[in-house]
Design a protein around this motif. Sequence first.
Motif, PDB file in Angstrom:
ATOM      1  N   LEU A 104      -4.913  -1.220  -6.845  1.00 46.10           N
ATOM      2  CA  LEU A 104      -4.487  -2.540  -6.349  1.00 46.10           C
ATOM      3  C   LEU A 104      -5.510  -3.597  -6.757  1.00 46.10           C
ATOM      4  O   LEU A 104      -5.164  -4.743  -7.045  1.00 46.10           O
ATOM      5  CB  LEU A 104      -4.315  -2.517  -4.825  1.00 46.10           C
ATOM      6  N   ASP A 105      -6.760  -3.184  -6.805  1.00 49.18           N
ATOM      7  CA  ASP A 105      -7.819  -4.071  -7.255  1.00 49.18           C
ATOM      8  C   ASP A 105      -7.615  -4.423  -8.730  1.00 49.18           C
ATOM      9  O   ASP A 105      -7.726  -5.576  -9.140  1.00 49.18           O
ATOM     10  CB  ASP A 105      -9.163  -3.358  -7.054  1.00 49.18           C
ATOM     11  N   LYS A 149      -5.307  -6.410  -4.049  1.00 51.04           N
ATOM     12  CA  LYS A 149      -5.949  -5.674  -2.961  1.00 51.04           C
ATOM     13  C   LYS A 149      -5.771  -6.397  -1.621  1.00 51.04           C
ATOM     14  O   LYS A 149      -5.557  -5.766  -0.583  1.00 51.04           O
ATOM     15  CB  LYS A 149      -7.442  -5.555  -3.289  1.00 51.04           C
ATOM     16  N   HIS A 150      -5.796  -7.707  -1.686  1.00 51.09           N
ATOM     17  CA  HIS A 150      -5.708  -8.496  -0.444  1.00 51.09           C
ATOM     18  C   HIS A 150      -4.290  -8.543   0.122  1.00 51.09           C
ATOM     19  O   HIS A 150      -4.069  -9.039   1.216  1.00 51.09           O
ATOM     20  CB  HIS A 150      -6.221  -9.923  -0.707  1.00 51.09           C
ATOM     21  N   LYS A 151      -3.310  -8.036  -0.646  1.00 52.60           N
ATOM     22  CA  LYS A 151      -1.930  -8.095  -0.144  1.00 52.60           C
ATOM     23  C   LYS A 151      -1.388  -6.705   0.195  1.00 52.60           C
ATOM     24  O   LYS A 151      -0.176  -6.503   0.296  1.00 52.60           O
ATOM     25  CB  LYS A 151      -1.034  -8.776  -1.182  1.00 52.60           C
ATOM     26  N   ALA A 152      -2.286  -5.769   0.390  1.00 55.90           N
ATOM     27  CA  ALA A 152      -1.893  -4.367   0.593  1.00 55.90           C
ATOM     28  C   ALA A 152      -0.958  -4.172   1.776  1.00 55.90           C
ATOM     29  O   ALA A 152      -0.088  -3.298   1.750  1.00 55.90           O
ATOM     30  CB  ALA A 152      -3.137  -3.507   0.768  1.00 55.90           C
ATOM     31  N   HIS A 179      -6.162   7.069  -0.638  1.00 58.08           N
ATOM     32  CA  HIS A 179      -6.718   5.764  -0.258  1.00 58.08           C
ATOM     33  C   HIS A 179      -7.607   5.210  -1.373  1.00 58.08           C
ATOM     34  O   HIS A 179      -7.450   4.057  -1.790  1.00 58.08           O
ATOM     35  CB  HIS A 179      -7.507   5.900   1.044  1.00 58.08           C
ATOM     36  N   ALA A 228       1.134  -0.977 -10.510  1.00 59.37           N
ATOM     37  CA  ALA A 228       0.112  -0.202  -9.787  1.00 59.37           C
ATOM     38  C   ALA A 228       0.671   1.170  -9.413  1.00 59.37           C
ATOM     39  O   ALA A 228       0.010   2.195  -9.569  1.00 59.37           O
ATOM     40  CB  ALA A 228      -0.315  -0.962  -8.535  1.00 59.37           C
ATOM     41  N   TYR A 274       0.836  -1.202   0.000  1.00 59.41           N
ATOM     42  CA  TYR A 274       0.000   0.000   0.000  1.00 59.41           C
ATOM     43  C   TYR A 274       0.876   1.259   0.000  1.00 59.41           C
ATOM     44  O   TYR A 274       0.674   2.169  -0.801  1.00 59.41           O
ATOM     45  CB  TYR A 274      -0.916  -0.010   1.237  1.00 59.41           C
ATOM     46  N   VAL A 293      -6.517   1.815  -3.498  1.00 57.36           N
ATOM     47  CA  VAL A 293      -7.358   0.619  -3.408  1.00 57.36           C
ATOM     48  C   VAL A 293      -7.848   0.220  -4.800  1.00 57.36           C
ATOM     49  O   VAL A 293      -7.807  -0.954  -5.183  1.00 57.36           O
ATOM     50  CB  VAL A 293      -8.546   0.874  -2.448  1.00 57.36           C
ATOM     51  N   LYS A 294      -8.242   1.214  -5.585  1.00 65.84           N
ATOM     52  CA  LYS A 294      -8.755   0.951  -6.936  1.00 65.84           C
ATOM     53  C   LYS A 294      -7.685   0.292  -7.819  1.00 65.84           C
ATOM     54  O   LYS A 294      -7.935  -0.705  -8.502  1.00 65.84           O
ATOM     55  CB  LYS A 294      -9.208   2.283  -7.541  1.00 65.84           C
TER      56      LYS A 294
END
Lengths: 235, 299
Positions: free
Chosen positions: A124-125, A130-133, A117, A151, A99, A121-122
Amino acid sequence: MDLIRMKGVKKSYKNGVTAIHNLDLRIKKGQFVFIIGPTGCGKSTLIKMLYREEKPTAGHIIVGGLDVAKLRNSRVFKLRRKLGVVFQDFKLLPKSTVYENVAFALEVLGAPKDEIHAKVVKVLDLVGLKHKAKQYPNQLSGGEQQRVAIARAIVNGPKLLICDEPTGNLDEGTSMEIMKVLVEINKMGTTIIMVTHDTEIVSALKKRTILLDSGRIVKDFEEGTFSYEAIKNVR
Amino acid sequence: MKLLRMLGRNIRDSFKSVFRNFALSLASISCITITLIVVSISIILSINVNNFASLVEKDVTIVAFLDTQITEEQKTVVEETIKSLDNIDSYEFTSKKDITEEMMDSSETFKNIMANWSEEENPIQDTYQVKVKEIEKIGKTAKEIEGIKGVSVVKYGEGMVEQLVVVFDTVRKICIGMVIALILVTAFLISNTIKITIVARKREIDIMRLVGASNINIKIPFIFEGLFLGALGSIIPIIATVIGYDTLFEHFDGQLFSPFIQLVNPNPFTFYVSLILLIIGILVGMFGSWRAVRKHMKI
């Protein structure tokens, strides 16, 4: 409309080696362009000049309206904010989380926290991480690290994404996953220039492909026209 | 707003960075700690030497002996004239009667001799003890006093005082020179240590450049980091200075070897030294970081 315009570009190093000879190139907005060629043909020098890591010895380079050749060192950040760069070795901050690595590109622009933020998030999605932020780069696989780097490169919505052998350190399957992400980004309107050795990828995607040799463009394949045979003939 | 936000982020990042690069930070902090302890010792020494010199200088007195036949009006004129001179810090009159009594009290022999003197026979003279503001000008002031009508002789330890002034002046200059030299050496040492730690983070700087950080964006977190390192590095020297000097002062009861050599009172002295150490630590830390990061600013 051209996003990149290079005219009469020459790059010579202090040791007398000339990496690029009198090169003319135009790249339209939204294009996906591969730059291929043998080792030492000037591929890396060419793209390094685009993000002003190197300065041309002669000629003009216009990227998104900025005359890169005339850009002073202290103003280089203006150009860098308009484009994203992805490397073979990812270049992530090892002591920052996924992140934080991505957010960093927005923080240097002074963006507000909420905006950062939402965008991080967008993006990383988009690259599927997203789940590894909250993980650190060394906890990720090579492919995942490259996706973090992508990203970070696109989080501020650049018009241009420059990729210097982004799949060079990855196996075939992972490489294709990265390519899917890049194609997706290209579909959203970002111009992509990618230097690669991997003719499998180039052949599979059949995007515009520029073949360099000894610092000169020897062949410019329009989209859909690339073939192995053509390269062999040229060489 | 944007500037404040970025400043806040820079401070947060630099604070994080001190801990994330803890091994490198520790190297810088130890270097700052050790050199600041040396600086602290040299400041304490030089201020004490200076204090001692000032105390001795303050004790130097001009004694002006008045004519034995002087009238009361003339005495007033002498006092007024002394009062009007430039370099006078304070003066005190001692009458010959007081001196006589004092001498008689001090020894039986004096008592026996002096008891027989009549007022006219008494050879002792009234005196003015004059203290000067600037000891360097004591010779000139003594001459001025000597020139006053009614003053017969002026004594101030001629020759010895001039030597003392030269010696103390030299000692002071050496002390100041030592402190300055030490601070410069510290600045150099610390900035080099920080430089090495930042060279190790060249990659980080490259990435910052890559994502579009302006030079100032890159420099500021490192400069804040230098500030934190400097502040952290000055903690131990400050504690050592406060506790160490206090203990020393208590142990020697405020004086070294003899009552003649007075130590400077720890309060507020150690507070000022601590403040100086903190400021040196912070400035040198910031300077070191700035110098190191500047190297990576150019392509």
